[in-house]
Design a protein around this motif. Sequence first.
Motif, PDB file in Angstrom:
ATOM      1  N   ASP A   1      81.768  65.241  32.146  1.00 43.02           N
ATOM      2  CA  ASP A   1      81.495  64.142  32.496  1.00 43.02           C
ATOM      3  C   ASP A   1      80.294  63.611  32.291  1.00 43.02           C
ATOM      4  O   ASP A   1      79.307  64.497  32.540  1.00 43.02           O
ATOM      5  N   ILE A   2      79.865  62.400  32.101  1.00 40.12           N
ATOM      6  CA  ILE A   2      78.692  61.720  32.069  1.00 40.12           C
ATOM      7  C   ILE A   2      78.463  61.135  33.353  1.00 40.12           C
ATOM      8  O   ILE A   2      79.083  59.869  33.550  1.00 40.12           O
ATOM      9  N   ASP A   3      77.738  61.722  34.197  1.00 40.63           N
ATOM     10  CA  ASP A   3      77.529  60.896  35.564  1.00 40.63           C
ATOM     11  C   ASP A   3      76.032  60.473  35.745  1.00 40.63           C
ATOM     12  O   ASP A   3      75.801  59.655  36.763  1.00 40.63           O
ATOM     13  N   THR A   4      75.120  61.264  35.180  1.00 44.26           N
ATOM     14  CA  THR A   4      73.871  61.033  35.398  1.00 44.26           C
ATOM     15  C   THR A   4      72.988  60.895  34.198  1.00 44.26           C
ATOM     16  O   THR A   4      73.641  61.272  32.952  1.00 44.26           O
ATOM     17  N   PRO A   5      71.791  60.462  34.080  1.00 43.66           N
ATOM     18  CA  PRO A   5      71.057  60.466  32.813  1.00 43.66           C
ATOM     19  C   PRO A   5      70.854  61.959  32.279  1.00 43.66           C
ATOM     20  O   PRO A   5      70.712  62.102  31.059  1.00 43.66           O
ATOM     21  N   GLU A   6      70.648  62.946  33.156  1.00 37.64           N
ATOM     22  CA  GLU A   6      70.583  64.273  32.730  1.00 37.64           C
ATOM     23  C   GLU A   6      72.010  64.825  31.894  1.00 37.64           C
ATOM     24  O   GLU A   6      71.607  65.611  31.105  1.00 37.64           O
ATOM     25  N   ASP A   7      73.094  64.441  32.516  1.00 40.61           N
ATOM     26  CA  ASP A   7      74.117  64.629  31.778  1.00 40.61           C
ATOM     27  C   ASP A   7      74.203  64.031  30.216  1.00 40.61           C
ATOM     28  O   ASP A   7      74.619  64.773  29.490  1.00 40.61           O
ATOM     29  N   LEU A   8      73.776  63.034  30.331  1.00 33.41           N
ATOM     30  CA  LEU A   8      73.817  61.956  28.909  1.00 33.41           C
ATOM     31  C   LEU A   8      72.779  62.920  28.250  1.00 33.41           C
ATOM     32  O   LEU A   8      73.365  63.100  26.826  1.00 33.41           O
ATOM     33  N   ALA A   9      71.646  63.367  28.456  1.00 38.63           N
ATOM     34  CA  ALA A   9      70.773  63.977  27.597  1.00 38.63           C
ATOM     35  C   ALA A   9      71.417  65.243  27.362  1.00 38.63           C
ATOM     36  O   ALA A   9      71.197  65.768  25.813  1.00 38.63           O
ATOM     37  N   ARG A  10      71.943  65.929  28.241  1.00 43.05           N
ATOM     38  CA  ARG A  10      72.375  67.273  27.805  1.00 43.05           C
ATOM     39  C   ARG A  10      73.926  67.215  26.687  1.00 43.05           C
ATOM     40  O   ARG A  10      73.853  68.086  25.586  1.00 43.05           O
TER      41      ARG A  10
END
Length: 206
Positions: free
Chosen positions: A185-194
């Motif tokens: 899932d993309i829940d945070t900016p860190e998730d999006l970057a990863r």
Amino acid sequence: MTTRARGDDGAAVAGLLLAAGEGTRLGRPKALVKLGGERLVDRGVRTLREGGCAPVYVVTGAADITVEDAVEVHNPDWTSGMGSSLRVGLEALPEPVDAVVVALADQPLVTPAAVERLVDAYRDGARAAVATYAGNLRNPVLLGREHWPSVQALAQGDVGARPFLSAYSHLVTTVACDDVARPDDIDTPEDLARLSRLLTAQGDAS
């Protein structure tokens, strides 16, 4: 592109993308976030279409979204969570849709191949099916029309089809998708970057 899935009676398998949330932890509606220059909502619609689903419906809420090759359905109660979006989406699906593959806009590593496996399970007679990863039930999910009332009754708050899958597990076909997709899932900016780095490393910037 995979052709539309139809049963012997000509009924279609639709796609339903839930994209109504405001993305509180991300700081913006997830559906409008771009990954490799493509909005997550567009990626989700493309994944369903290339996996064999037609028509494709998108449930919107927090953001005013227009999507090519899809029908937008607004959920006025989107703040109540995913359950209401699933109910609204199922109510909007027309005849002769016989089954639907439900996916989430914030899981960009779900692939057309995973969707196609669920469609293939439908062709083989499954009336409810779910993608699994390391044995865990995740998304996407295929639901035959006769199950929609039960799904809608059980979808409350921020949960979608999970209560139905648990209560009616004896009716559900599990479809392993570990080798073709991931449910991150993309829940945070860190998730999006990863996930952006991961897709770039895989040579899939889109």
